[in-house]
Design an enzyme around this catalytic site. Structure first.
Site, PDB file in Angstrom:
ATOM      1  N   ARG A   1       0.857  -1.195   0.000  1.00 45.91           N
ATOM      2  CA  ARG A   1       0.000   0.000   0.000  1.00 45.91           C
ATOM      3  C   ARG A   1       0.888   1.238   0.000  1.00 45.91           C
ATOM      4  NH1 ARG A   1      -3.752   0.106   5.030  1.00 45.91           N
ATOM      5  NH2 ARG A   1      -4.493  -1.778   3.952  1.00 45.91           N
TER       6      ARG A   1
ATOM      7  N   HIS B   1       1.589  -2.072   5.685  1.00 43.42           N
ATOM      8  CA  HIS B   1       1.428  -2.398   4.268  1.00 43.42           C
ATOM      9  C   HIS B   1       2.415  -1.636   3.398  1.00 43.42           C
ATOM     10  CE1 HIS B   1      -2.271  -4.895   4.017  1.00 43.42           C
ATOM     11  NE2 HIS B   1      -2.638  -4.257   5.116  1.00 43.42           N
TER      12      HIS B   1
ATOM     13  N   ASP C   1      -3.552  -8.498   3.318  1.00 43.66           N
ATOM     14  CA  ASP C   1      -4.898  -8.739   3.820  1.00 43.66           C
ATOM     15  C   ASP C   1      -5.502  -9.820   2.930  1.00 43.66           C
ATOM     16  OD1 ASP C   1      -4.621  -6.666   5.657  1.00 43.66           O
ATOM     17  OD2 ASP C   1      -5.564  -5.192   4.332  1.00 43.66           O
TER      18      ASP C   1
ATOM     19  N   GLU D   1      -7.741  -7.460  13.438  1.00 41.75           N
ATOM     20  CA  GLU D   1      -8.246  -7.844  12.117  1.00 41.75           C
ATOM     21  C   GLU D   1      -7.856  -9.279  11.799  1.00 41.75           C
ATOM     22  OE1 GLU D   1      -7.683  -3.331  10.218  1.00 41.75           O
ATOM     23  OE2 GLU D   1      -6.331  -4.955   9.634  1.00 41.75           O
TER      24      GLU D   1
ATOM     25  N   HIS E   1      -5.355  -9.710   8.496  1.00 35.59           N
ATOM     26  CA  HIS E   1      -4.123  -8.930   8.359  1.00 35.59           C
ATOM     27  C   HIS E   1      -2.915  -9.696   8.903  1.00 35.59           C
ATOM     28  CE1 HIS E   1      -1.972  -4.892   8.691  1.00 35.59           C
ATOM     29  NE2 HIS E   1      -1.207  -5.674   9.449  1.00 35.59           N
TER      30      HIS E   1
END
Length: 218
Positions: free
Chosen positions: A81, A126, A133, A191, A194
């Site tokens: 990301r 990320h 993910d 999460e 993740h």
């Protein structure tokens, strides 16, 4: 190693296309689409592809092989990301009054609580290139395993150890977690989807280049 280069944040030479290492992987890159908690395509996502470091790709190949033996395929929602995407999230939280995706992704939270409660970070793992993910898809039915909550659903129900879900849903989370941990990844406590490579090669570098094929063709 790229850490010695003048602008390491722009150096994508150690990154690869994940599907080159895991040909059977399913990709649904949510931040390239508008179906995400913001409701718009996120800055830095120029193509719906998953990029990761070579080390993470090799580890995920082993995870995928183990999953296939058990009758599952990996499905990726997000991988590398860009830092500018994280900035997009931050500015959305601070400045943007729009909450049109609240019902789908954070129905019981104020958007300003998403950072306070740790669901969104102002600096994301990320962006270091070795975090993914993902979920599992049943190879027989072609459907995602029921994890008790969807990807990016910001609520206590998405915590991996949450017990207010069915036994089957909890077991499915543990199947995914065991596959990833055995493959060298670490989970987080908020999460179920993740995971970060335990021995990630760039623990201090937050990369800036876009998610595109051009980034890895340089």
């Amino acid at each position: 190693m790229t850490l010695n280069k003048r602008i390491p944040e722009l150096d994508s030479s150690d990154f690869v296309l994940l599907s080159d290492y895991v040909p059977g992987i399913i990709q649904e890159i949510r931040y390239f689409s508008t179906y995400n908690f913001v409701g718009d395509r996120i800055d830095g996502y120029e193509e719906p592809i998953a990029l990761v470091t070579k080390e993470a790709a090799r580890a995920l190949k082993e995870v995928a092989n183990l999953a296939n033996v058990q009758g599952y395929r990996l499905k990726i929602f997000d991988a590398y990301r860009p830092a500018k995407a994280v900035k997009h999230f931050v500015l959305w939280e601070i400045e943007d009054l729009d909450q049109r995706m609240k019902l789908f992704f954070y129905p019981d939270l104020n958007k300003h609580d998403l950072f306070n409660k740790g669901y969104i970070a102002s600096k994301s793992t990320h962006s270091r290139g070795s975090t993914v993910d993902l979920t599992l898809v049943d190879m027989n039915t072609g459907k995602e395993l029921d994890m008790g909550s969807p990807f990016d659903f910001f609520d206590e129900v998405s915590h991996p150890d949450y017990k207010g879900i069915t036994d089957e849903q909890y077991d499915n989370r543990m199947i995914l977690q065991k596959l990833m941990v055995d493959g060298g990844f670490e989970p987080i406590d908020t999460e179920w989807w993740h995971f970060t490579l335990k021995n990630e090669p760039y623990p201090e570098t937050y990369f800036e280049f876009p998610v595109s094929m051009d980034s890895i063709r340089k």
